[in-house]
Design a protein around this motif. Structure first.
Motif, PDB file in Angstrom:
ATOM      1  N   LEU A   1       0.665   4.501 -18.434  1.00 32.20           N
ATOM      2  CA  LEU A   1       0.716   4.254 -17.188  1.00 32.20           C
ATOM      3  C   LEU A   1       1.854   4.629 -16.345  1.00 32.20           C
ATOM      4  CD1 LEU A   1      -1.154   3.068 -14.953  1.00 32.20           C
ATOM      5  CD2 LEU A   1       0.156   0.857 -15.382  1.00 32.20           C
ATOM      6  N   TYR A   2       1.570   5.537 -15.458  1.00 30.48           N
ATOM      7  CA  TYR A   2       2.770   6.128 -14.525  1.00 30.48           C
ATOM      8  C   TYR A   2       2.652   5.687 -13.288  1.00 30.48           C
ATOM      9  CZ  TYR A   2       2.856   9.781 -18.140  1.00 30.48           C
ATOM     10  OH  TYR A   2       2.986  10.568 -19.324  1.00 30.48           O
ATOM     11  N   THR A   3       3.803   4.950 -12.731  1.00 28.64           N
ATOM     12  CA  THR A   3       3.628   4.394 -11.268  1.00 28.64           C
ATOM     13  C   THR A   3       4.605   5.526 -10.206  1.00 28.64           C
ATOM     14  OG1 THR A   3       6.245   3.240 -11.387  1.00 28.64           O
ATOM     15  CG2 THR A   3       4.180   2.104 -12.381  1.00 28.64           C
ATOM     16  N   ALA A   4       4.194   5.381  -9.206  1.00 25.33           N
ATOM     17  CA  ALA A   4       4.904   5.658  -8.249  1.00 25.33           C
ATOM     18  C   ALA A   4       5.954   5.371  -7.718  1.00 25.33           C
ATOM     19  CB  ALA A   4       3.910   6.149  -6.716  1.00 25.33           C
ATOM     20  N   GLY A   5       7.043   5.798  -7.464  1.00 25.89           N
ATOM     21  CA  GLY A   5       8.227   5.116  -6.849  1.00 25.89           C
ATOM     22  C   GLY A   5       8.054   3.966  -6.149  1.00 25.89           C
ATOM     23  N   GLN A   6       8.631   2.782  -6.230  1.00 29.83           N
ATOM     24  CA  GLN A   6       8.574   1.842  -5.326  1.00 29.83           C
ATOM     25  C   GLN A   6       9.704   1.376  -4.565  1.00 29.83           C
ATOM     26  OE1 GLN A   6       5.614   0.067  -4.754  1.00 29.83           O
ATOM     27  NE2 GLN A   6       4.874   1.904  -5.709  1.00 29.83           N
ATOM     28  N   THR A   7       9.818   1.255  -3.222  1.00 28.69           N
ATOM     29  CA  THR A   7      10.915   0.800  -2.606  1.00 28.69           C
ATOM     30  C   THR A   7      11.266  -0.482  -2.433  1.00 28.69           C
ATOM     31  OG1 THR A   7       9.807   1.216  -0.460  1.00 28.69           O
ATOM     32  CG2 THR A   7      11.146   3.008  -1.359  1.00 28.69           C
ATOM     33  N   PRO A   8      12.407  -1.122  -1.726  1.00 32.35           N
ATOM     34  CA  PRO A   8      12.490  -2.679  -1.754  1.00 32.35           C
ATOM     35  C   PRO A   8      11.853  -3.330  -0.562  1.00 32.35           C
ATOM     36  CG  PRO A   8      14.634  -1.291  -1.091  1.00 32.35           C
ATOM     37  CD  PRO A   8      13.575  -0.341  -1.621  1.00 32.35           C
ATOM     38  N   LYS A   9      10.438  -3.349  -0.658  1.00 33.56           N
ATOM     39  CA  LYS A   9       9.593  -3.791   0.419  1.00 33.56           C
ATOM     40  C   LYS A   9       9.241  -4.987  -0.200  1.00 33.56           C
ATOM     41  CE  LYS A   9       7.599   0.413   2.268  1.00 33.56           C
ATOM     42  NZ  LYS A   9       6.580   1.237   2.451  1.00 33.56           N
ATOM     43  N   LYS A  10       9.012  -6.003   0.917  1.00 39.42           N
ATOM     44  CA  LYS A  10       8.332  -7.449   0.705  1.00 39.42           C
ATOM     45  C   LYS A  10       7.357  -7.475   1.956  1.00 39.42           C
ATOM     46  CE  LYS A  10       9.462 -12.154   0.068  1.00 39.42           C
ATOM     47  NZ  LYS A  10       9.952 -13.113  -0.558  1.00 39.42           N
ATOM     48  N   ASP A  11       6.111  -7.659   1.639  1.00 39.02           N
ATOM     49  CA  ASP A  11       5.132  -7.689   2.565  1.00 39.02           C
ATOM     50  C   ASP A  11       4.847  -6.388   3.540  1.00 39.02           C
ATOM     51  OD1 ASP A  11       4.554 -10.300   1.702  1.00 39.02           O
ATOM     52  OD2 ASP A  11       6.056 -11.293   3.113  1.00 39.02           O
TER      53      ASP A  11
ATOM     54  N   PRO B   1       0.891  -1.130   0.105  1.00 37.77           N
ATOM     55  CA  PRO B   1       0.005   0.055   0.016  1.00 37.77           C
ATOM     56  C   PRO B   1       0.967   1.449   0.127  1.00 37.77           C
ATOM     57  CG  PRO B   1      -0.160  -0.934   2.203  1.00 37.77           C
ATOM     58  CD  PRO B   1       0.706  -2.049   1.435  1.00 37.77           C
ATOM     59  N   PRO B   2       0.254   2.433  -0.449  1.00 33.41           N
ATOM     60  CA  PRO B   2       1.025   3.577  -0.403  1.00 33.41           C
ATOM     61  C   PRO B   2       1.411   4.047   0.802  1.00 33.41           C
ATOM     62  CG  PRO B   2      -0.849   3.634  -1.858  1.00 33.41           C
ATOM     63  CD  PRO B   2      -1.018   2.431  -0.970  1.00 33.41           C
ATOM     64  N   ALA B   3       2.613   4.679   1.064  1.00 38.71           N
ATOM     65  CA  ALA B   3       3.367   4.928   2.452  1.00 38.71           C
ATOM     66  C   ALA B   3       2.718   6.501   2.638  1.00 38.71           C
ATOM     67  CB  ALA B   3       4.628   4.868   2.350  1.00 38.71           C
ATOM     68  N   ALA B   4       2.083   7.129   1.985  1.00 40.63           N
ATOM     69  CA  ALA B   4       1.674   8.184   2.066  1.00 40.63           C
ATOM     70  C   ALA B   4       0.509   8.731   1.187  1.00 40.63           C
ATOM     71  CB  ALA B   4       2.848   9.431   2.001  1.00 40.63           C
ATOM     72  N   ASN B   5       0.269  10.116   0.977  1.00 40.79           N
ATOM     73  CA  ASN B   5      -1.006  10.478   0.295  1.00 40.79           C
ATOM     74  C   ASN B   5      -0.605  10.544  -1.215  1.00 40.79           C
ATOM     75  OD1 ASN B   5      -3.394  11.482  -0.328  1.00 40.79           O
ATOM     76  ND2 ASN B   5      -3.198  13.601   0.098  1.00 40.79           N
ATOM     77  N   TYR B   6      -0.789   9.330  -1.927  1.00 39.33           N
ATOM     78  CA  TYR B   6      -0.269   9.561  -3.324  1.00 39.33           C
ATOM     79  C   TYR B   6      -1.048   8.319  -4.061  1.00 39.33           C
ATOM     80  CZ  TYR B   6       3.351   6.317  -2.288  1.00 39.33           C
ATOM     81  OH  TYR B   6       4.170   5.298  -1.679  1.00 39.33           O
ATOM     82  N   ALA B   7      -1.221   8.227  -5.211  1.00 42.17           N
ATOM     83  CA  ALA B   7      -1.853   6.925  -6.188  1.00 42.17           C
ATOM     84  C   ALA B   7      -0.541   6.239  -6.299  1.00 42.17           C
ATOM     85  CB  ALA B   7      -2.773   7.289  -7.290  1.00 42.17           C
ATOM     86  N   PRO B   8      -0.729   4.628  -6.499  1.00 44.43           N
ATOM     87  CA  PRO B   8       0.375   3.897  -6.743  1.00 44.43           C
ATOM     88  C   PRO B   8       0.785   3.932  -8.269  1.00 44.43           C
ATOM     89  CG  PRO B   8      -1.169   2.542  -5.430  1.00 44.43           C
ATOM     90  CD  PRO B   8      -1.822   4.121  -5.637  1.00 44.43           C
ATOM     91  N   ALA B   9      -0.299   4.250  -9.059  1.00 44.72           N
ATOM     92  CA  ALA B   9      -0.057   4.542 -10.489  1.00 44.72           C
ATOM     93  C   ALA B   9      -1.147   5.353 -10.853  1.00 44.72           C
ATOM     94  CB  ALA B   9      -0.381   3.255 -11.146  1.00 44.72           C
ATOM     95  N   VAL B  10      -0.991   6.190 -12.292  1.00 47.42           N
ATOM     96  CA  VAL B  10      -2.203   7.007 -12.808  1.00 47.42           C
ATOM     97  C   VAL B  10      -1.906   6.578 -14.252  1.00 47.42           C
ATOM     98  CG1 VAL B  10      -2.639   9.271 -13.281  1.00 47.42           C
ATOM     99  CG2 VAL B  10      -1.856   8.829 -11.033  1.00 47.42           C
ATOM    100  N   LYS B  11      -3.110   6.306 -14.675  1.00 44.42           N
ATOM    101  CA  LYS B  11      -3.350   6.122 -16.196  1.00 44.42           C
ATOM    102  C   LYS B  11      -3.631   7.375 -16.992  1.00 44.42           C
ATOM    103  CE  LYS B  11      -5.371   1.619 -16.154  1.00 44.42           C
ATOM    104  NZ  LYS B  11      -6.580   0.856 -17.093  1.00 44.42           N
ATOM    105  N   ASN B  12      -2.841   7.723 -18.048  1.00 40.99           N
ATOM    106  CA  ASN B  12      -3.446   8.903 -19.023  1.00 40.99           C
ATOM    107  C   ASN B  12      -3.337   8.484 -20.372  1.00 40.99           C
ATOM    108  OD1 ASN B  12      -3.487  11.459 -20.444  1.00 40.99           O
ATOM    109  ND2 ASN B  12      -2.763  12.646 -18.685  1.00 40.99           N
ATOM    110  N   GLY B  13      -4.258   8.471 -21.107  1.00 42.08           N
ATOM    111  CA  GLY B  13      -4.470   7.984 -22.328  1.00 42.08           C
ATOM    112  C   GLY B  13      -3.656   6.333 -22.426  1.00 42.08           C
ATOM    113  N   GLY B  14      -2.734   6.321 -23.220  1.00 41.32           N
ATOM    114  CA  GLY B  14      -2.360   4.915 -23.351  1.00 41.32           C
ATOM    115  C   GLY B  14      -1.189   4.750 -22.475  1.00 41.32           C
TER     116      GLY B  14
END
Length: 153
Positions: free
Chosen positions: A34-44, A19-32
């Motif tokens: 898809l932009y992801t938010a930054g992902q850190t080296p997390k497991k579970d 899940p997001p660590a703060a107030n942001y979307a994990p990804a956003v689609k715009n047209g064709g």
């Protein structure tokens, strides 16, 4: 062969959704796209690689950490694109490395992302790439990866 079959053939299982660590979307689609938010080296939901490259985190650990970030990013993409088979190309990735000022092996560590993407997607997984050394990342993470991908029509 579907990409799910390709992952299985490579012995790769996508991690659970972090899940997001703060107030942001994990990804956003715009047209064709898809932009992801930054992902850190997390497991579970727990940070696995914490610290700095050049001071406590080895190059091998950095490569593995970037690979884990990339897997987490693919989990996000899989969800928001309704499956990895709906991707046409990985366009751009940015790899942020928490490192000491004298660390110089950025490209080698960022290959942890690109090697994985090419193994899964072939040439469609070879993106434009930027790798940036930074003084700190959220929670002390060793690295962070974000992507821009093109979706199929």
């Amino acid at each position: 062969m579907s990409l799910q079959e390709r992952l299985k053939e490579l012995g790769i299982e996508l991690p659970s959704f972090n899940p997001p660590a703060a107030n942001y979307a994990p990804a956003v689609k715009n047209g064709g796209l898809l932009y992801t938010a930054g992902q850190t080296p997390k497991k579970d939901g727990k940070l696995v690689f914490k610290g700095k490259l050049g001071a406590g985190i080895s190059e091998q650990e950095g490569y593995a950490a970037v690979r884990l970030c990339t897997l987490n990013t693919l989990t996000i993409i899989n969800h928001y694109a309704d499956g990895l088979d709906n991707l046409s190309q990985i366009l751009k990735i940015t790899v942020f490395l928490n490192c000491t000022p004298d660390f110089e092996q950025h490209a080698k560590i960022a290959d942890g992302a690109t090697d994985l993407l090419v193994a899964i997607f072939g040439d469609a997984g070879r993106p434009a790439r930027s790798t940036v050394g930074v003084s700190a990342l959220p929670g002390g993470a060793a690295c962070e990866v974000e992507m821009v991908v093109a979706l199929r029509d």
